[in-house]
Design a protein around this motif. Structure first.
Motif, PDB file in Angstrom:
ATOM      1  N   VAL A   1       0.843  -1.195   0.000  1.00 51.29           N
ATOM      2  CA  VAL A   1       0.000   0.000   0.000  1.00 51.29           C
ATOM      3  C   VAL A   1       0.878   1.245   0.000  1.00 51.29           C
ATOM      4  O   VAL A   1       2.041   1.215   0.398  1.00 51.29           O
ATOM      5  CB  VAL A   1      -0.935   0.008   1.225  1.00 51.29           C
ATOM      6  N   SER A   2       0.305   2.353  -0.440  1.00 49.62           N
ATOM      7  CA  SER A   2       1.018   3.625  -0.457  1.00 49.62           C
ATOM      8  C   SER A   2       1.031   4.242   0.933  1.00 49.62           C
ATOM      9  O   SER A   2       0.057   4.153   1.680  1.00 49.62           O
ATOM     10  CB  SER A   2       0.339   4.593  -1.426  1.00 49.62           C
ATOM     11  N   GLN A   3       2.157   4.919   1.269  1.00 50.57           N
ATOM     12  CA  GLN A   3       2.222   5.640   2.532  1.00 50.57           C
ATOM     13  C   GLN A   3       2.184   7.147   2.331  1.00 50.57           C
ATOM     14  O   GLN A   3       2.512   7.909   3.251  1.00 50.57           O
ATOM     15  CB  GLN A   3       3.473   5.242   3.327  1.00 50.57           C
ATOM     16  N   GLN A   4       1.781   7.624   1.137  1.00 47.66           N
ATOM     17  CA  GLN A   4       1.740   9.068   0.911  1.00 47.66           C
ATOM     18  C   GLN A   4       0.700   9.733   1.813  1.00 47.66           C
ATOM     19  O   GLN A   4      -0.461   9.332   1.862  1.00 47.66           O
ATOM     20  CB  GLN A   4       1.408   9.406  -0.546  1.00 47.66           C
ATOM     21  N   ILE A   5       1.127  10.781   2.528  1.00 50.78           N
ATOM     22  CA  ILE A   5       0.229  11.497   3.438  1.00 50.78           C
ATOM     23  C   ILE A   5       0.282  13.008   3.233  1.00 50.78           C
ATOM     24  O   ILE A   5      -0.489  13.738   3.867  1.00 50.78           O
ATOM     25  CB  ILE A   5       0.551  11.176   4.914  1.00 50.78           C
ATOM     26  N   PHE A   6       1.183  13.496   2.349  1.00 47.00           N
ATOM     27  CA  PHE A   6       1.292  14.927   2.081  1.00 47.00           C
ATOM     28  C   PHE A   6       1.047  15.200   0.602  1.00 47.00           C
ATOM     29  O   PHE A   6       1.439  14.395  -0.264  1.00 47.00           O
ATOM     30  CB  PHE A   6       2.676  15.454   2.474  1.00 47.00           C
ATOM     31  N   VAL A   7       0.427  16.327   0.294  1.00 47.78           N
ATOM     32  CA  VAL A   7       0.117  16.637  -1.106  1.00 47.78           C
ATOM     33  C   VAL A   7       1.322  17.215  -1.831  1.00 47.78           C
ATOM     34  O   VAL A   7       1.394  17.166  -3.071  1.00 47.78           O
ATOM     35  CB  VAL A   7      -1.073  17.612  -1.201  1.00 47.78           C
ATOM     36  N   GLU A   8       2.278  17.777  -1.109  1.00 49.62           N
ATOM     37  CA  GLU A   8       3.436  18.405  -1.744  1.00 49.62           C
ATOM     38  C   GLU A   8       4.447  17.356  -2.218  1.00 49.62           C
ATOM     39  O   GLU A   8       4.414  16.200  -1.787  1.00 49.62           O
ATOM     40  CB  GLU A   8       4.134  19.365  -0.765  1.00 49.62           C
TER      41      GLU A   8
END
Length: 678
Positions: free
Chosen positions: A554-561
């Protein structure tokens, strides 16, 4: 880094198979020691690093993951610390009296990278605020302090969310966490969440459950260098005691009679390999839970029996503990004929056929979240999964994957079980496929031998009726292993920084009314653990990752930047770093300058249903990268070398990290630290 690990039995009739068994043992050792196959992320780009099948040059890699066999001796080496420099050693083994080259393994694409300081960051100076800012009177008096030797305790609901997370990396990051604990000092009562993965979990769990560890790290009664060295000496002494008395877990895996007979030569040589390592003070064995338990025993004496619901915090009592683990799609329980498969309600909750198919093959995240004071806890994971269960075969009865009241050791060992990948058929197969020197027949045979009797490198999820994990005999350990309902892998497979699960619980704690900017402090060695939290690295919800031979997670992306460019980071510590260490002579032959860097800015949260983060909140983010190169700071260490390595490496590095980070953290907490300019 090199060391003679003793004499290996010479190959006779099964020469090639013996060689393969030794190499598989070396590969597993590398996975357990160095965190396996990580890729570097450089300025938002996933940089593929090349593998040279025909030569032994180290091309675009940070280190060579190899073990060589010369004249009947095993010698582990690390070379090519900087990209495009140096040469990788080649593995040789005597087969029927002839020296045969069988493997060389260049790191980089197969090894944990480090963020090389660019010319810009190498010459950057700390900001004026970071150099001169002292804690203001407000910051010194507006928060509770650790009065005397009492760990802080009190009402934790009135504070703004403030998270600290320490990435995975064994002793290397555990000791870095100790340095930053001292840098935070009396500000710890402001911290509402403490997260960790692997070595970060080793640090965080001791901070919460050991008063001695907490006070040693936080209070100024002794230099942090001395505290780190004392911990290391105690660790080494405990490991040597176990080895000298012949504890069962210091031995090899033994023969799994459910494996085909063709696997027997491999297993015998893996046994030999582990036995040699144990003789030299490095008992990394299939019983990973026992190894970690012996490590924790000096600071958490009841580590073999303590469960979260009955164990109060004795150290840090004002922060929620978050420990990141990975749950594989399948896993071997206690033999090659008992492979369990994970089931969930995800297919009922999601309409996307592609997503359903990927979920069934993916490693998914599960974090254990313990409230302040230590009593109790609960699992945090994607609610779309429902109640996860596992079963053996089509007719096997479903069993819960996650224990309602796990042992401390289940979670601590599970969070750090990088070598457990051998207990997952798809991941072991991918690692075997990566070894291009293998012939088709050898590849097929090795895959038939998974898990090589090593399934316990992935710690078990156990039923509630198990009351004790420690044991004095191999038979007692097998009883615990046979009770396994499922097994865990290192949390680094899904989020090596434990930032996503920590941020999600921070958001839950303020119930949709979070302050203008929650504080989050990320402590890492490089951008491997921090870059995937941003856009442009793991954007898809579930996707293939090339590390560890290749797996789906799974992805761990938590910031939009996007991830901040490395050349914009500021320097907080300048270190002379050891890169040529003789373990045999216990000397350091060469040092190189290393600039440790930090970045400060505000970022916006992104919804991530897998970890539970919500969109639209602002985070005041401070990230530290030590930028330790290659594998020259070991993730684990032989017990008899612990005094040398902790006195000469871990201790001095902790001192430099604490000295450099403290003024930056003080300025940040006082609101005086400038934003980093991109």
């Amino acid at each position: 880094m090199s060391r003679n690990y003793g004499t290996v039995a010479r190959a006779a009739n099964n020469g090639r198979r013996v060689a393969l068994g030794l190499v598989i043992a070396a590969a597993l050792l590398a996975a357990a020691f160095v965190g396996g196959a990580h890729k570097a992320f450089v300025a938002n780009n996933d940089q593929a690093l090349s593998y040279e099948a025909g030569g032994n040059d180290c091309v675009d890699c940070d280190a060579c993951l190899v073990t060589s066999f010369h004249g009947g001796h095993i010698t582990g080496k690390t070379r090519c610390e900087r990209r495009n420099q140096g040469r990788c050693p080649t593995i040789h083994v005597k087969v029927n009296g002839h020296k045969e080259t069988i493997m060389h393994w260049c790191g980089g694409a197969e090894g944990e990278p480090t963020a090389e300081p660019t010319a810009a960051t190498a010459t950057a100076k700390p900001t004026a605020a970071a150099e001169t800012a002292e804690p203001t009177a407000a910051t010194e008096t507006s928060e509770p302090t650790a009065a005397g030797t009492e760990p802080p305790a009190g009402n934790v609901t009135a504070r703004a969310p403030f998270g600290v997370t320490v990435r995975g990396g064994g002793l290397r990051t555990m000791t870095m966490g100790m340095a930053f604990a001292r840098a935070l000092g009396p500000s710890w009562p402001r911290v509402t969440h403490l997260g960790g993965t692997s070595g970060g979990t080793w640090f965080a769990s001791q901070m919460v459950y050991s008063r001695d560890f907490y006070e040693g790290c936080v209070l100024d009664e002794a230099p942090i260098e001395d505290v780190v060295v004392a911990w290391g000496i105690s660790f080494g002494e405990r490991q040597m005691e176990e080895i000298k008395k012949g504890a069962f877990w210091t031995l090899g895996p033994g023969w799994d009679k459910t494996l085909p007979r063709i696997c027997l030569p491999f297993i015998k040589q893996i046994d030999t390999f582990f036995a040699i390592l144990a003789e030299q003070g490095l008992p990394i064995t299939p019983y990973w839970m026992a190894y970690v338990g012996a490590m924790m025993l000096p600071t958490i004496p009841d580590i073999g029996t303590a469960k979260f619901n009955e164990r109060a915090a004795e150290g840090l009592q004002t922060a929620t503990l978050v420990a990141q683990l990975s749950v594989p799609p399948t896993v071997f329980l206690d033999s090659s004929d008992r492979e369990a498969t994970r089931h969930s309600d995800y297919d009922l909750a999601v309409d996307d056929d592609a997503a359903r198919g990927l979920e069934q093959e993916a490693l998914i995240n599960a974090a254990y979240v313990v409230p302040p004071s230590g009593n109790g806890g609960e699992w945090a994971f994607n609610p779309q999964l429902g109640n996860m269960t596992a079963s053996v075969g089509k007719k096997g009865a479903p069993e819960p994957v996650l224990s309602t009241n796990p042992f401390l050791l289940e979670v601590i060992a599970g969070s750090s079980a990088a070598g457990g990948l051998v207990g997952v058929q798809s991941m072991a197969d991918a690692m075997i496929d990566k070894q291009k020197w293998l012939g088709p027949g050898e590849t097929k045979t090795l895959k038939r031998c998974v898990p090589f009797g090593l399934e316990s490198l992935a710690p078990a999820s156990l039923p509630e009726n198990i009351t004790k994990l420690s044991g004095e005999t191999h038979e007692q350990a097998q009883e615990v292993s046979a009770a396994a309902r499922y097994r865990f892998l290192d949390g680094g497979f899904v989020d090596d920084q434990c930032a996503a699960a920590t941020l999600a619980d921070m958001q839950r704690s303020c119930s949709g009314a979070c302050p203008p900017a929650m504080k989050l402090l990320l402590i890492s060695t490089d951008n491997y653990s921090t870059a995937p939290l941003f856009a442009g690295v793991t954007d898809e919800a579930i996707a293939y990752r090339s590390g560890y031979g290749g797996y789906i997670a799974v992805s761990q992306q938590i910031f939009v930047e996007e991830f901040p460019k490395e050349n914009t980071w500021d320097v907080y510590a300048e270190t002379t770093f050891p890169i040529d260490i003789s373990l045999t002579k216990k000397t350091i032959n060469f040092y190189t300058p290393v600039n440790s860097t930090y970045w400060h800015g505000t970022v916006t949260t992104k919804e991530n249903v897998w970890f539970g983060t919500t969109a639209g909140d602002t985070v005041d983010l401070l990230m530290f990268h030590s930028n330790y190169p290659g594998f020259d700071v070991p993730l684990v260490t032989p017990a008899d070398l612990a005094p040398f390595l902790f006195k000469e490496i871990y201790g001095p590095l902790a001192r430099k990290q604490e000295e450099g980070a403290k003024p930056v953290i003080d300025a940040w907490l006082a609101g005086a630290l400038p934003m980093t300019t991109n």
